[in-house]
Design a protein around this motif. Sequence first.
Motif, PDB file in Angstrom:
ATOM      1  N   ILE A  96      29.913  36.688  44.927  1.00  0.00           N
ATOM      2  CA  ILE A  96      29.961  36.658  46.388  1.00  0.00           C
ATOM      3  C   ILE A  96      29.099  37.775  46.965  1.00  0.00           C
ATOM      4  O   ILE A  96      28.287  37.559  47.874  1.00  0.00           O
ATOM      5  CB  ILE A  96      31.416  36.794  46.879  1.00  0.00           C
ATOM      6  CG1 ILE A  96      32.238  35.590  46.439  1.00  0.00           C
ATOM      7  CG2 ILE A  96      31.478  36.929  48.388  1.00  0.00           C
ATOM      8  CD1 ILE A  96      33.717  35.801  46.562  1.00  0.00           C
ATOM      9  N   VAL A 100      25.619  37.663  49.324  1.00  0.00           N
ATOM     10  CA  VAL A 100      25.435  38.345  50.608  1.00  0.00           C
ATOM     11  C   VAL A 100      24.261  39.314  50.537  1.00  0.00           C
ATOM     12  O   VAL A 100      23.418  39.352  51.423  1.00  0.00           O
ATOM     13  CB  VAL A 100      26.729  39.092  51.000  1.00  0.00           C
ATOM     14  CG1 VAL A 100      26.506  39.891  52.254  1.00  0.00           C
ATOM     15  CG2 VAL A 100      27.849  38.116  51.205  1.00  0.00           C
ATOM     16  N   SER A 138      31.430  33.953  50.690  1.00  0.00           N
ATOM     17  CA  SER A 138      30.216  34.690  51.034  1.00  0.00           C
ATOM     18  C   SER A 138      29.879  34.504  52.508  1.00  0.00           C
ATOM     19  O   SER A 138      29.353  35.420  53.144  1.00  0.00           O
ATOM     20  CB  SER A 138      29.049  34.269  50.145  1.00  0.00           C
ATOM     21  OG  SER A 138      28.791  32.923  50.294  1.00  0.00           O
ATOM     22  N   SER A 142      29.660  37.587  54.977  1.00  0.00           N
ATOM     23  CA  SER A 142      28.451  37.920  55.723  1.00  0.00           C
ATOM     24  C   SER A 142      28.750  37.930  57.219  1.00  0.00           C
ATOM     25  O   SER A 142      28.091  38.641  57.966  1.00  0.00           O
ATOM     26  CB  SER A 142      27.304  36.974  55.383  1.00  0.00           C
ATOM     27  OG  SER A 142      27.625  35.681  55.736  1.00  0.00           O
TER      28      SER A 142
ATOM     29  N   SER B 142      34.285  42.391  47.198  1.00  0.00           N
ATOM     30  CA  SER B 142      32.918  42.030  47.571  1.00  0.00           C
ATOM     31  C   SER B 142      32.407  42.917  48.686  1.00  0.00           C
ATOM     32  O   SER B 142      31.223  43.247  48.729  1.00  0.00           O
ATOM     33  CB  SER B 142      32.837  40.586  48.029  1.00  0.00           C
ATOM     34  OG  SER B 142      33.730  39.794  47.348  1.00  0.00           O
TER      35      SER B 142
END
Lengths: 261, 301
Positions: A96, A100, A138, A142, B142
């Motif tokens: 992920i 990005v 993702s 973002s 993430s």
Amino acid sequence: MRKESENPSEKSTEGIAENAVGRTAEKKAGKSNIINIIILCVLSPIVIITGFFLFKGKNYYIICAALTVISMLPFFISFEKKKNASRETVAIAAVIALAVASRAVFYMLPEIKPIAAVVITAAVSFGYEVGFLAGSMSMLLSNVIFGQGIWTPFQMLGLGAVGLIFGLLFSSSKYRYNRWILGISGGVVTFIVYGLIVDFNSVLMLSADLSLASVVSVYIYGAPLNLVFGVTTAVCLILFGKPMIEKTERLKTKYGIFEKG
Amino acid sequence: MKSFERCHPVTNFVYYICAVIFGMIFLHPVFLCISFFSAFFYSLKLYGGKVFKSFFCFLLPVMTASAVINGLTAHYGVTPLFFMPNGNSVCLEPVIYGFVSGASASCVILIFFCYNKTVNSDKLYYVLSKSLPKTALLLTMSLRFAPMYSKKIREISEAQKGLGKGTDSGGLSERIKNGLRILSVLTSWALENSVETADSMKSRGYGLKNRSHYSDYRFSRTDAVMLSVMTVCCIVVIIGAAKGETYVLYNPFFEISKITPFSVFVMFNYVVFFVTPLISDLFGEYRVKNPKKGAIPAQRA
């Protein structure tokens, strides 16, 4: 070096542990499947029917946004219920973040967004569930950076669907190393699926009464941008898809993650 | 009193979820004006003059485009404006309805402007971790990886530039190839690194039972007051909507519910709900400038 020598033993112990939890995990997976079926078969008609009676055929926007969220829930619920190894969870997070961050590579060429290409390669080598998660998360991530909006669920579903399709089609197919097939189908699927789902948000925003003429005019207006995105994805996959998939396949065998069966 | 930004995530999310739903559902002109202008003023408070720029460059075009598209493609209505060459009439009602639904969409966009300023990713993580803990873990990991990878990208591209293979030299195809090489190097490093991270997580007891989450949020008295005010207002507005106080018809002719004392009361509650964060922010600023006698100046809350 030390790490390499440690690996085989570690892999085998992890394998035994996974087998032990395997049986309970199977039961849990069955349960989560039932929950998912209930969600899709009960919740979405409820939303549509109450929406219809409450708003008398107006306000498609909120009904569609709610349906988009509901359609994504099963994937997240089955991910929650599944007993993943910690390595797999972190690998998904890495994919992920890569999707990005891949935008930052091309800061000299701002039109190029390889985010869909990264998601597709992850889906091809790690399977459709990872593909969907990587695509949708993702987009969510973002938007944490670029700004959330009512378009977030549509973008999440759009890229998630692209990941899902590629995971289902290519994850055990012999064509996954064929750069031309992967690239061209990647471009076409991104253009059509992602474009249709994400532009549906613009359709809902710009046309109050959904008529065929207004829907088509909004889609035609948005087509060039989607075409650029599709072509970018195709070019990235043609140039880069094969080495990337080889890398992830190597990782799979080296550390024993995402093994089927 | 504390600013809305410092409130508990539950307070924030209750407000934003209800505000977005209300902003999308209620197309009654008075209610739409209330939600639009309170969202506008709150984003003005948060962003300053920048909001005017996005209003004229983005929101006004959305409303106009919606009015034009709807006016040209829908053919209902009782007040004809003019006739198109192919004989179809363009009526006032679809134009108004298009504008109203565009305004509703712009209102939601403004509410998300405020969301992006007041709710950070920690709060999103806090709310997600209650219901979807693994997804929240993915998100937060993430979020940590993305800037780390961006930094690594800079390192790799500096090294590649030293070899004469940077993304700023050569033709377009050369640049794309060099960019993809950087991405390839990054991928190898990132995936290997993720396995190492996972192993260290495991050795520190990830996935064991009875482990709690760290959270820095306290549900204070201000949160309780704000949450109860918002809940009461929401309930009144929903009752009002059920009684038909928000009724409005644009298709095929314009019709609206009568203004009664009860509808004024519902509108008042709607105003109170929407301006709660703005008032909390303004009051918090006032308290900072004029502290209560005996209060410790550096005290929070």
